[in-house]
Design a protein around this motif. Structure first.
Motif, PDB file in Angstrom:
ATOM      1  N   LYS A   1     -22.270  -4.386  57.142  1.00  0.00           N
ATOM      2  CA  LYS A   1     -23.637  -4.396  56.636  1.00  0.00           C
ATOM      3  C   LYS A   1     -24.342  -3.047  56.812  1.00  0.00           C
ATOM      4  N   ALA A   2     -24.184  -2.439  57.978  1.00  0.00           N
ATOM      5  CA  ALA A   2     -24.879  -1.179  58.244  1.00  0.00           C
ATOM      6  C   ALA A   2     -24.437  -0.119  57.244  1.00  0.00           C
ATOM      7  N   GLU A   3     -23.129  -0.080  56.993  1.00  0.00           N
ATOM      8  CA  GLU A   3     -22.593   0.889  56.046  1.00  0.00           C
ATOM      9  C   GLU A   3     -23.106   0.577  54.633  1.00  0.00           C
ATOM     10  N   LEU A   4     -23.158  -0.716  54.318  1.00  0.00           N
ATOM     11  CA  LEU A   4     -23.655  -1.127  53.011  1.00  0.00           C
ATOM     12  C   LEU A   4     -25.084  -0.604  52.805  1.00  0.00           C
ATOM     13  N   ASP A   5     -25.916  -0.763  53.830  1.00  0.00           N
ATOM     14  CA  ASP A   5     -27.297  -0.284  53.723  1.00  0.00           C
ATOM     15  C   ASP A   5     -27.346   1.226  53.513  1.00  0.00           C
ATOM     16  N   ARG A   6     -26.481   1.935  54.246  1.00  0.00           N
ATOM     17  CA  ARG A   6     -26.443   3.389  54.080  1.00  0.00           C
ATOM     18  C   ARG A   6     -26.054   3.771  52.651  1.00  0.00           C
ATOM     19  N   ARG A   7     -25.072   3.050  52.126  1.00  0.00           N
ATOM     20  CA  ARG A   7     -24.614   3.361  50.761  1.00  0.00           C
ATOM     21  C   ARG A   7     -25.704   3.072  49.723  1.00  0.00           C
TER      22      ARG A   7
ATOM     23  N   THR B   1     -25.354 -16.080  38.945  1.00  0.00           N
ATOM     24  CA  THR B   1     -26.086 -17.120  39.667  1.00  0.00           C
ATOM     25  C   THR B   1     -25.982 -16.970  41.182  1.00  0.00           C
ATOM     26  N   ARG B   2     -25.503 -15.809  41.624  1.00  0.00           N
ATOM     27  CA  ARG B   2     -25.391 -15.576  43.059  1.00  0.00           C
ATOM     28  C   ARG B   2     -26.296 -14.417  43.421  1.00  0.00           C
ATOM     29  N   LYS B   3     -26.952 -14.510  44.576  1.00  0.00           N
ATOM     30  CA  LYS B   3     -27.686 -13.344  45.026  1.00  0.00           C
ATOM     31  C   LYS B   3     -26.678 -12.250  45.358  1.00  0.00           C
ATOM     32  N   ILE B   4     -27.069 -11.011  45.087  1.00  0.00           N
ATOM     33  CA  ILE B   4     -26.109  -9.922  45.205  1.00  0.00           C
ATOM     34  C   ILE B   4     -25.532  -9.796  46.609  1.00  0.00           C
ATOM     35  N   GLY B   5     -26.406  -9.936  47.614  1.00  0.00           N
ATOM     36  CA  GLY B   5     -25.945  -9.822  48.994  1.00  0.00           C
ATOM     37  C   GLY B   5     -24.948 -10.912  49.343  1.00  0.00           C
ATOM     38  N   LYS B   6     -25.284 -12.107  48.901  1.00  0.00           N
ATOM     39  CA  LYS B   6     -24.432 -13.259  49.174  1.00  0.00           C
ATOM     40  C   LYS B   6     -23.049 -13.056  48.540  1.00  0.00           C
ATOM     41  N   MET B   7     -23.084 -12.561  47.311  1.00  0.00           N
ATOM     42  CA  MET B   7     -21.841 -12.348  46.595  1.00  0.00           C
ATOM     43  C   MET B   7     -20.986 -11.296  47.308  1.00  0.00           C
ATOM     44  N   THR B   8     -21.653 -10.218  47.754  1.00  0.00           N
ATOM     45  CA  THR B   8     -20.939  -9.179  48.490  1.00  0.00           C
ATOM     46  C   THR B   8     -20.297  -9.772  49.732  1.00  0.00           C
ATOM     47  N   GLU B   9     -21.078 -10.578  50.440  1.00  0.00           N
ATOM     48  CA  GLU B   9     -20.571 -11.179  51.667  1.00  0.00           C
ATOM     49  C   GLU B   9     -19.341 -12.042  51.384  1.00  0.00           C
ATOM     50  N   GLU B  10     -19.451 -12.865  50.353  1.00  0.00           N
ATOM     51  CA  GLU B  10     -18.336 -13.761  50.055  1.00  0.00           C
ATOM     52  C   GLU B  10     -17.086 -12.997  49.629  1.00  0.00           C
TER      53      GLU B  10
ATOM     54  N   ASP C   1     -28.771   3.231  50.223  1.00  0.00           N
ATOM     55  CA  ASP C   1     -29.712   4.312  50.382  1.00  0.00           C
ATOM     56  C   ASP C   1     -29.245   5.551  49.616  1.00  0.00           C
ATOM     57  N   LEU C   2     -27.966   5.785  49.708  1.00  0.00           N
ATOM     58  CA  LEU C   2     -27.352   6.937  49.051  1.00  0.00           C
ATOM     59  C   LEU C   2     -27.544   6.890  47.539  1.00  0.00           C
ATOM     60  N   VAL C   3     -27.459   5.691  46.944  1.00  0.00           N
ATOM     61  CA  VAL C   3     -27.635   5.606  45.501  1.00  0.00           C
ATOM     62  C   VAL C   3     -29.087   5.266  45.136  1.00  0.00           C
ATOM     63  N   GLU C   4     -29.955   5.411  46.156  1.00  0.00           N
ATOM     64  CA  GLU C   4     -31.389   5.188  45.941  1.00  0.00           C
ATOM     65  C   GLU C   4     -31.729   3.786  45.474  1.00  0.00           C
ATOM     66  N   LEU C   5     -31.054   2.813  46.081  1.00  0.00           N
ATOM     67  CA  LEU C   5     -31.453   1.431  45.850  1.00  0.00           C
ATOM     68  C   LEU C   5     -32.042   0.915  47.157  1.00  0.00           C
ATOM     69  N   LYS C   6     -33.114   0.162  47.040  1.00  0.00           N
ATOM     70  CA  LYS C   6     -33.680  -0.449  48.245  1.00  0.00           C
ATOM     71  C   LYS C   6     -32.777  -1.588  48.662  1.00  0.00           C
ATOM     72  N   ASN C   7     -32.709  -1.860  49.991  1.00  0.00           N
ATOM     73  CA  ASN C   7     -31.731  -2.867  50.357  1.00  0.00           C
ATOM     74  C   ASN C   7     -32.227  -4.298  50.139  1.00  0.00           C
ATOM     75  N   ASP C   8     -33.478  -4.451  49.695  1.00  0.00           N
ATOM     76  CA  ASP C   8     -33.879  -5.825  49.358  1.00  0.00           C
ATOM     77  C   ASP C   8     -33.251  -6.276  48.032  1.00  0.00           C
ATOM     78  N   ILE C   9     -32.535  -5.352  47.431  1.00  0.00           N
ATOM     79  CA  ILE C   9     -31.793  -5.693  46.224  1.00  0.00           C
ATOM     80  C   ILE C   9     -30.760  -6.780  46.532  1.00  0.00           C
ATOM     81  N   LEU C  10     -30.328  -6.818  47.798  1.00  0.00           N
ATOM     82  CA  LEU C  10     -29.311  -7.794  48.187  1.00  0.00           C
ATOM     83  C   LEU C  10     -29.835  -9.221  48.091  1.00  0.00           C
TER      84      LEU C  10
END
Lengths: 302, 316, 320, 330
Positions: free
Chosen positions: C125-131, C103-112, C133-142
């Motif tokens: 956050k910048a590193e998270l976006d790079r990672r 029930t948590r958005k993924i980005g929010k959960m990561t942040e918490e 990208d590395l696993v071929e996930l778009k960052n709107d997944i957050l």
């Protein structure tokens, strides 16, 4: 408990295998170590005992004006007397009987209907399920108390039986829903498919393959329905829609309030019936949590 | 002996405003006597649905399944029972196949109640013993026990023994070894092969390509409910034509060869082309065209015993 | 030396007594090593993984030690382990598909999660976006909920999440078993990529599927019934295994191109022992085709060739 | 999501239809003749007898076919006409209900919301804390097993009669007229307090144990274990578990509404608080069937509306329903 008994019954076996004994042992092991179960069951049994043998010690008719009015508890009148001089003890123990009767019949009927609807909906699935689902939800959102109220208001003569039956007829949706969900998940298990591939008939599959797996669950459902029926009955009785020909704990409270027990300070008249209901139903609930912990390893205390 | 004729299964998700979900689309193939056919596909490909339709555990939306010349959907109570006498199934999860509160033998008892009510105790015991021995189990070790007292491999064999109590001609083996440990897998697989040599036909459903190769002479590759390639096992494996089959072959982890550099698909399989080729959205064949998107390619024969549902693959 | 366990013993407490799930486990993993952990179900793989990061009841620490980068991990103490978890040692659990709060958005959960570990989300956050990208996930997944992701996507998201703090050791527990072969390959290769980029120093990859380990692992550790059977480099384990169990295990695997009619494979007879009271001596002896009288005693797990450890009396004798 | 609401609407409409039908059918098909019963009651007042006889004949009249009676009932209902009260003749039933409703809202809304908040917080706090779980939670079970009226009686007796702190009957002092004065408002609150507390306590027990049971499952869920394995502090794990456990509690609120309302009815009876419950008791004692019918329908409608609101809230707070994945379990 029932689950274990069931294993015993359905399998004709001469020698008891090691593992099975372990399973029973495990159940007993946790059951006798579970305080919730022990205390809850103990209190309920105490009240059942009182309801069974209590009336044997009653010296009077519950409705007869036998003594001085508004007497506090004494050696002669153990629970005191009412504003009219009726014996509260007699009323109380007879009321207890009525309470358990409502619990067994109302709760039993509610469980039974719940089981039938739950099994059919869960096993058949499809359109039958959809229809029963809507029915269940409809009865679920109707404030059943209001429904009982209107039915009871129009019935001139009411006994404990009628009351219990009406309570049972409105209390089942909870049970039906829960049992449907369980049946549904068991139904999709491969052993049910295997039974079907053995040419077994659906009814037989439900009773010999699915139901035995749910015994603990059905027991807990019954306990909850039992407690619920008692509470509903007390509420109905209290507003004067209970039985017209006998006494019950709810009626005692009704009379007490109606005839000024509060103003006269006759606490012995209204405290025992409410307390008994609270203790019985509360113990049932606690017992249920205990059972849940016994049956479900995940919930055991760490 | 068993023929699937354009069978489809559509699930509808509820009566009120429900969606229709095609699980199997126009699948046709047939299985001869003593033949093992592998039905290979990933999760959601509809392979188990096909198995369950053959076993009459779920209804067919359209098409027919013909067993020895008779449409199986016409079977009623008694005829269905005699169908089950000849056609049986074993499923993936050995523990789910047994009612956990009863002893494992219960599955035998049911067979006796339903099919051999008149048989004498002695005769029945002998029958059980011989079928247990046929699957390589020692009756003393496995009878009178609860399912959790037996290993996965034993349980699966036990299930096969159950089928053998009947006079079966056809067995649906749905992922029956995927939950077993490596050390016992092969034994169950060998058992199937042995039964086959005795004339039993088997539909071997699996997601594991190497298992399919080991045991079957015919392989069917399923993708999203449709057959994309089928035929003789060796031909399908060594001369894979459909891009999906090729991708599968390249992704299988092998012990004799390191992974090849093949593009693997990572996107969620959400986008769905419903009218064209089932593989259109993921297909990387350079000359895929509007035709691929617009209409579903039929299975075409490319060589003896080898069919593929892709018009761009045959040229190679 | 990245990870070093010495005589680790962890039992499961049950009503019927202790299950000796990990018995005298000693091994080490070098920096940059991906160690595969293989064995049948119930051999103690997952217990080993959990012991190193999250040892909770009914698991019970008996004795032995675990050192990571020269520092001893207080694995017996749930609370003081918290300083090491995630930052030094991290896990992708078996249940990775359900590992994120639904029930948590993924980005929010990561942040918490980061904030709770006193780490700035903004800076990460910048590193998270790079990672991602590395696993071929778009960052709107957050901005999505876990339910909106496919199985492979969830698996990769958890991979990113678990390794965000560049742990020294990553434990990947059966992460590919629930995936289709095509996604399986992609996820497995990403593990290697994470190691190559030094995001994670070393890894333990647990799987029952040895052929996946052959593709990605540098070394393989084979366990049997709560004990170590053999450890060596991947090539050695696959092509010249010494322990009879490993040999039988590998020879029983069907390979594409092997047909029943041409080459009949055989399994291992018998069943894995129950660990309430495991067999005395070598735990494999009852199923072992080459067992002899000496197997009554427990074989030591010793280095027979450089980097090749085996616990088998036959091999000891041959080398002696 | 459309499916979720589609289902709900089917259920609500069926329920409403069924309830109205029962309401219409019961006086007509129950044993005994309600008209005669009623007429014996008003026999002492000859000037109304004729009037009422005509009125009842029109409603129950055998000259009209049954199906027409049924349709007329619906038509009257849509005109907001629930008939005329016998007890308060010639007042309309709707007028009596409308006068009573503010008291119900005043009592119920704070009791439900506050008990929901406090009970859930408390249940979550007690769960998996061994000593609290063993001492305070049995109290929760006892509270939720307490008959509403009994708790009311006890409070009225102890705090009202013995201690004399709170009044125990009516909504405001007998000597006061409704006005916007401080005296009146104070009197309102004084009369409100005991019924509120007795409802609050019973509801509180229910939420507390409900939350306790839910959160234990959430704390054992995979996502909780994952967070713990990554060394997240207990507070975060509990926060997540709490948020997820509250969702079934909201559904629970919807399902419990009937019981909640019943509790309010009897509590009003105990304290002679002039809400719907009070009028129902009056109607039953005086066999005022129109008033009973009216109250019944009113309660049904209110419960359905409340249910609908809860459904909407649920969809807003649970992303899984929003994404249409678990909408099936209406």
């Amino acid at each position: 408990m029932t689950e274990q008994i069931n294993i015993e019954k359905s399998e004709r076996m001469d020698k008891v295998p090691v593992k099975k004994q372990k399973k029973v042992n495990e159940f007993i092991y946790f059951a006798i170590r579970n305080n919730k179960l022990k205390i809850g069951l103990g209190i309920v049994l105490l009240f059942i005992l009182l309801a069974l043998i209590g009336p044997l010690f009653a010296k009077y008719d519950w409705n007869a004006y036998i003594g001085p009015m508004s007497q506090p508890p004494s050696r002669e009148f153990w629970f005191g007397t009412t504003t009219f001089g009726q014996d509260v003890y007699t009323q109380f123990v007879l009321g207890l009987r009525a309470t358990f009767l409502v619990g067994i019949i109302g709760g039993g009927l509610g469980t039974l209907i719940g089981i039938i609807i739950g099994f059919v909906a869960g096993y058949r699935g499809g359109i039958v399920d959809e229809v029963l689902n809507v029915l269940t939800n409809v009865v679920l959102v109707i404030p059943t108390f209001a429904l009982l109220l209107i039915v009871a208001a129009y019935l001139k003569v009411r006994g404990i039986m009628i009351e219990s039956i009406f309570i049972g007829l409105t209390a089942w949706p909870w049970a039906a829903r829960a049992i449907r969900a369980q049946t549904f998940s068991l139904r999709s298990r491969d052993f049910v498919d295997l039974a079907r591939m053995s040419g077994m008939k659906p009814l037989k599959i439900i009773f010999t393959e699915i139901a035995p797996n749910m015994m603990s669950y059905l027991l807990m459902t019954f306990i909850l329905q039992f407690g619920g029926a008692i509470l509903i009955a007390a509420t109905l009785d209290f507003i004067g829609l209970g039985p017209t020909n006998t006494i019950s704990l709810g009626l005692m409270m009704n009379y007490a309030v109606m005839w000024g027990a509060l103003q006269f300070g006759n606490w012995w008249w209204f405290v025992p019936p409410g307390f008994a209901i609270m203790a019985i139903v509360g113990s049932l609930y606690i017992m249920n949590v205990g059972l849940d912990e016994v049956f479900n390893p995940k919930l055991r205390e760490m | 002996m068993l023929k699937l004729d354009k069978i489809s299964k559509v699930y509808s998700t509820g009566t009120f405003g429900g969606k229709l979900l095609p699980a199997v689309v126009d699948v046709s193939f047939d299985i001869g006597e003593g033949e093992v056919v592998s039905l290979i596909g990933e999760s959601g490909s509809g392979k188990s649905t096909i198995g369950k339709m053959i076993l009459r555990l779920i209804t067919i939306s359209s098409g027919k399944i013909i067993f020895n010349g008779i449409d199986i959907s016409t079977f009623k109570k008694n005829t269905l029972k005699s169908y089950y006498k000849e056609v049986q199934g074993v499923f993936q999860d050995p523990f789910s196949s047994y009612n956990p509160i009863f002893k494992a033998d219960k599955i035998f008892t049911i067979i006796r109640q339903e099919f051999f009510p008149k048989m004498k105790d002695k005769e029945w015991e002998e029958k059980v013993d011989s079928s247990l021995k046929a699957v390589g189990l020692n009756p003393d070790q496995v009878l009178n026990k609860f399912p959790h007292q037996l290993s996965g491999g034993q349980l699966q064999r036990f299930l096969i023994a159950r089928a053998l109590l009947l006079d079966i001609k056809f067995l649906v083996a749905d992922e029956i070894i995927s939950m077993l440990d490596a050390s016992t897998r092969v034994d169950v697989l060998n058992l199937l092969a042995e039964l086959k040599s005795r004339g039993l036909s088997i539909l071997f459903i699996t997601h594991d390509l190497s298992l399919g190769y080991y045991i079957s002479e015919k392989a069917i590759i399923l993708y999203r409910g449709s057959v994309v390639e089928m035929g003789n096992t060796e031909k399908v494996y060594s001369n894979s034509l459909h891009p999906y089959t090729k991708m599968l072959m390249a992704s299988v982890p092998r012990l004799d060869k390191k992974w090849e550099e093949v593009e693997v698909e990572l996107k969620a399989k959400q986008i769905e082309n419903t009218i064209g080729c089932v593989y259109y959205d993921r297909c990387r064949v350079p000359d895929k065209d509007a035709g691929c998107a617009g209409s579903r390619p039929p299975l075409i024969k490319v060589e003896q015993d080898h069919f593929v549902a892709c018009k761009h693959c045959m040229k190679e | 030396m990245s990870l070093q366990t010495k005589n680790l013993r962890v039992y499961y407490q049950t009503l019927r007594g202790d299950v000796k799930a990990l018995d005298d486990v000693t091994f080490n993993i070098k920096d940059g090593e991906i160690m595969g952990l293989a064995g049948e179900s119930g051999c103690g793989k997952t217990t080993l993984a959990n012991s190193i990061i999250y040892l909770t009841p009914p698991m019970k620490y008996i004795d032995g030690s675990v050192e990571l980068d020269g520092e001893e991990l207080p694995i017996w103490d749930i609370d003081s382990m918290n300083t090491f978890r995630y930052k030094k040692v991290s896990i992708i659990p078996q249940y990775a598909m359900n590992a994120m709060n639904p029930t948590r958005k993924i980005g929010k959960m990561t942040e918490e999660l980061l904030v709770s570990k006193k780490i700035s989300y903004k800076k990460t956050k910048a590193e998270l976006d790079r990672r991602l990208d590395l696993v071929e996930l778009k960052n709107d997944i957050l901005g999505m909920y876990p339910i909106e992701l496919s199985g492979g996507m969830k698996q990769r998201m958890v991979l990113v999440l678990s390794t965000l703090l560049n742990p020294s050791l990553l434990i990947a527990d059966e992460i590919t078993s629930a995936l289709d072969v095509s996604t399986q390959k992609a996820v497995a290769e990403m593990l290697v990529e994470f190691r190559n980029r030094k995001i994670v120093k070393s890894m333990i990859v647990i799987t029952h599927d040895i052929s996946i380990l052959y593709q990605i692992a540098d070394s393989i550790l084979v366990m049997y019934a709560g004990k170590l059977a053999e450890k060596a480099s991947t090539e050695v384990i696959i092509h010249s295994p010494m322990h009879p169990y490993t040999r039988l295990l590998i020879s029983s695997l069907p390979k594409v191109g092997v047909k029943y009619s041409e080459k009949k494979l055989t399994g291992i007879k018998g069943n894995t022992p129950l660990l309430f009271n495991p067999p005395v001596g070598c735990r494999f002896k009852d199923r072992c085709p080459v067992a002899f009288d000496k197997c009554i005693k427990e074989p030591p797990f010793i280095e027979i060739e450089k980097g090749h450890f085996v616990a088998c009396w036959r091999e000891c004798e041959r080398n002696a | 999501m459309r499916r979720y609401f589609g289902r709900k609407i089917v259920v609500y409409l069926s329920t409403f239809f069924l309830a109205v039908t029962i309401d219409w059918a019961i006086p007509r098909f129950m044993p005994g003749n309600p008209i005669l019963n009623l007429l014996t009651r008003v026999a002492g007042r000859p000037e109304t007898v004729q009037h009422m006889y005509n009125y009842y004949s029109r409603i129950f009249g055998l000259d009209i076919p049954v199906w027409k009676q049924y349709i007329n009932f619906w038509i009257a209902l849509f005109h907001g006409d629930l008939g005329t009260s016998v007890l308060m003749f010639p007042q309309k039933v709707t007028a009596i209900i409308m006068r009573a409703v503010p008291y119900d809202i005043f009592l119920l809304v704070p009791a439900i919301l506050l008990s929901f908040y406090a009970g859930n917080k408390f249940g979550a706090f007690a769960a998996r804390t061994k000593w609290l779980d063993n001492t305070v939670l049995p109290l929760g079970y006892m509270l939720t097993a307490t008959p509403y009226m009994w708790l009311g009686i006890l409070l009225a007796w102890s705090l009202g009669i013995v201690a004399g702190i709170f009044p125990i009957a009516g909504a405001y002092g007998f000597n006061l007229q409704p006005s916007l004065s401080w005296v009146f408002i104070l009197s309102l609150l004084e009369h409100w307090f005991l019924p509120f507390v007795s409802l609050f306590l019973v509801y509180f027990g229910g939420w507390a144990i409900g939350m306790r049971n839910m959160i234990i499952y959430e704390l054992e869920a995979d996502y909780s274990h994952y967070l713990e394995a990554l060394g997240a502090p207990r507070s975060l794990v509990r926060k997540y578990a709490y948020r997820n456990a509250i969702l079934p509690q909201i559904t629970g609120l919807a399902l419990q509404l009937g019981v909640v309302v019943a509790g309010a009815l009897v509590t009003e009876v105990v304290f002679s608080y002039p809400g719907i419950g009070y009028w129902i008791l009056q109607a039953i004692q005086n066999q005022d069937y129109f008033l009973i019918q009216g109250c019944f329908l009113f309660i049904i409608i209110m419960v359905l509306i409340a249910n609908f609101i809860i459904d909407i809230v649920y969809v807003i707070v649970d992303p899984r329903t929003r994404l249409g994945m678990v909408g099936g379990s209406a």
